[in-house]
Design a protein around this motif. Structure first.
Motif, PDB file in Angstrom:
ATOM      1  N   ILE A  92     116.765 109.835   6.538  1.00 42.94           N
ATOM      2  CA  ILE A  92     117.813 109.324   7.434  1.00 42.94           C
ATOM      3  C   ILE A  92     117.438 107.928   7.932  1.00 42.94           C
ATOM      4  O   ILE A  92     118.295 107.034   8.016  1.00 42.94           O
ATOM      5  CB  ILE A  92     118.048 110.318   8.588  1.00 42.94           C
ATOM      6  N   ALA A 121     122.797 107.047  15.601  1.00 39.72           N
ATOM      7  CA  ALA A 121     122.740 107.885  14.397  1.00 39.72           C
ATOM      8  C   ALA A 121     121.351 108.477  14.208  1.00 39.72           C
ATOM      9  O   ALA A 121     121.203 109.621  13.777  1.00 39.72           O
ATOM     10  CB  ALA A 121     123.129 107.051  13.174  1.00 39.72           C
ATOM     11  N   SER A 123     120.452 112.681  15.305  1.00 36.90           N
ATOM     12  CA  SER A 123     120.333 113.502  14.105  1.00 36.90           C
ATOM     13  C   SER A 123     118.933 114.082  13.965  1.00 36.90           C
ATOM     14  O   SER A 123     118.752 115.295  13.931  1.00 36.90           O
ATOM     15  CB  SER A 123     120.690 112.675  12.866  1.00 36.90           C
ATOM     16  N   SER A 129     124.226 112.168  11.316  1.00 36.84           N
ATOM     17  CA  SER A 129     123.922 110.742  11.111  1.00 36.84           C
ATOM     18  C   SER A 129     125.067 110.057  10.370  1.00 36.84           C
ATOM     19  O   SER A 129     125.417 108.910  10.666  1.00 36.84           O
ATOM     20  CB  SER A 129     122.608 110.586  10.341  1.00 36.84           C
TER      21      SER A 129
END
Length: 558
Positions: free
Chosen positions: A67, A210, A214, A301
């Protein structure tokens, strides 16, 4: 600077692949590695830094790296033209490293390094855009999180008497230590009554949101509770956690149906999912909670990435009532937003469906209070209602504000495409990895379809919110959209502290500064007189010299 972002993103993606393969190997070979480094010992206390690498921690680090690498690519375009871009990159990298340190640590001392690193850097990221709103949000964030940090510090102090800070020495008798760790976990994961800071942390840049919502910061509390889960069940803390988490799910889902800020709606959906994870943790199913944590990280995300592009298109406006028909301007982004929202709702055969449906089936098999059961199911139906309300405004509304000409960028689309594919596939892939040897759950058809029926009921709740403008009950909607006045509760708590701080500042200003300045000026004046032949100045000068000499000699002797 952009070359640096490319390099960081590439390195993080390579680390994701390495850690993913390591986790598969560790899981199937049933192995783990522990590294121990003793910093110093004091009487019978060993201050050690542990690093524990098992399949669970390594898999979580791989998801964090994936991510983070995609967000780095996304930030290259999103943060383009930012003056303080280098500061932003350094803070994000430190943030990820703090999370990795916290994940690898089974020792409270080494957990604290990563834990406090997350708290400090999150404050720096929330106040990144330097205005009054960011400042207020940053202060609320850091003050709420400090309560949990104090809980962790008190747990360290209490464990001092047991001779080690490792979690493996804890047993069911040490309930006070477990309560302190529980306090740290619910504060970092923003459960009631510490939920105020989570929507306010939206003042940070969207790539940070984000990352935070997440796989870092808010998931730190859940991960801590996963590590301590086996001990929590015996201590009685699990019952408190169950009621708190279910209430958090209900409150955040209901509040999201009245919210009009795009990023805050997604933040409240994070809070709802954190409540679901904590609730299943309180029932002793830590593997299920970890499973939902990983699937949720991917599509959440992606949701924030899509929201950032929408905000840019809407000329930095976050009010969903002013948007509409955005799919005509940014089609790929809206497809990604649609699929990730469907995964969040638990639409069949997307990522969120596998984990949420399995969680609900396990809850149906348990001997739970019927009232709490309906509370949980209603909270899940709110997820559908606020997502559909969001669809209505973004897809079918009329655009009511001027928008910027914005063309979708290939690099941003690439970063979102990776997460989009995982939002579809990672639920089934992780299900085969985690539960390949588990027994099936058998239940009646009516019980099996209960979750799906309640999600359809959530569609009707969403339709009611479209047709009825809830502003006619203004005070109720204000109460529901202000976290049940919890922000005012914190204002009352911190008011007394602020008053003490104000009095202390006045005392400092009146007494300490004035008199210290006066003494210093008199000393300098006497030294000047000494130069003119006054013996009083010589005595003061010699007295100061002797004091400094004594202090230095004591330091050298020690």
């Amino acid at each position: 600077m952009f070359i640096n972002l490319y390099i960081y993103s590439f390195i993080m993606f390579k680390l994701f692949l390495i850690f993913l393969l390591m986790s598969f190997m560790m899981m199937y070979l049933n192995m783990s590695w522990m590294l121990e480094w003793m910093m110093f010992n004091f009487n019978s206390i060993n201050v050690e830094i542990f690093i524990l690498l098992d399949w669970m921690s390594v898999l979580f680090i791989s998801v964090v790296m994936l991510i983070s690498s995609m967000i780095m690519l996304y930030s290259m375009i999103y943060m383009e033209g930012e003056i303080f871009l280098s500061r932003f990159i350094k803070l994000v990298i430190l943030f990820v490293l703090s999370m990795v340190l916290m994940v690898m640590s089974p020792n409270l001392i080494s957990i604290l390094f990563g834990w406090d690193g997350l708290g400090l850097i999150s404050y720096c990221l929330v106040i990144f855009y330097q205005n009054y709103m960011s400042f207020n949000s940053g202060m609320v964030t850091v003050l709420c999180n400090r309560i949990g940090d104090i809980g962790l510090l008190m747990a360290i102090g209490l464990m001092f008497t047991y001779g080690s800070w490792s979690i493996y020495i804890l047993n069911k008798k040490i309930s006070l230590i477990l309560f302190m760790i529980f306090l740290g976990g619910i504060t970092k994961s923003a459960q009631i009554p510490f939920s105020v800071w989570l929507p306010m942390a939206m003042a940070a840049p969207t790539p940070v949101s984000a990352l935070v919502h997440s796989s870092t910061l808010v998931t730190a509390g859940v991960y801590l509770m996963i590590r301590f889960n086996k001990i929590m069940i015996f201590s009685g803390v699990d019952k408190i956690l169950f009621y708190i988490s279910v209430l958090t799910m209900f409150m955040s889902g209901l509040m999201a149906n009245f919210e009009t800020d795009l990023k805050k709606i997604i933040a409240l959906s994070t809070l709802s999912q954190l409540g679901l994870m904590m609730m299943i943790l309180s029932l002793g199913l830590k593997l299920l909670a970890f499973y939902h944590l990983l699937t949720h990280a991917v599509f959440k995300s992606l949701l924030f990435m899509c929201a950032g592009i929408m905000i840019h298109l809407m000329n930095n406006n976050q009010d969903i009532r002013l948007s509409g028909k955005l799919n005509e301007f940014i089609p790929f982004t809206m497809i990604s937003f649609y699929i990730s929202s469907m995964a969040l709702m638990g639409f069949p055969f997307l990522a969120g469906f596998y984990s949420k449906d399995l969680i609900m089936e396990m809850i149906y098999m348990m001997n739970l209070n019927l009232f709490m059961m309906w509370f949980i199911i209603l909270s899940l139906s709110f997820t559908v209602s606020y997502s559909l309300r969001l669809f209505y405004y973004i897809y079918f509304g009329e655009i009511k504000s001027g928008f910027m000409y914005y063309k979708e960028d290939k690099l941003m689309n690439l970063s979102m495409l990776v997460l989009l594919m995982l939002s579809v596939m990672c639920g089934s892939l992780l299900n085969w990895m985690f539960f390949f040897d588990y027994n099936f759950t058998f239940m009646k058809f009516s019980m099996k379809m209960l979750t799906l029926i309640m999600l359809i009921f959530g569609i009707f709740i969403g339709l009611y919110f479209w047709v009825k403008d809830m502003m006619f009950i203004y005070f109720l909607s204000f109460f529901l959209s202000s976290m049940w006045y919890m922000n005012y509760m914190f204002h009352i708590i911190y008011k007394s502290l602020n008053n003490y701080g104000e009095e202390g500042f006045k005392m400092d200003k009146k007494w300490v500064e004035f008199y210290s300045k006066k003494v210093l000026l008199n000393t300098i004046e006497d030294m000047m007189i000494y130069k003119q032949g006054n013996s009083k100045g010589l005595k003061i000068y010699m007295f100061i010299f002797i004091l400094i000499f004594m202090y230095m000699s004591m330091v050298l002797m020690l």
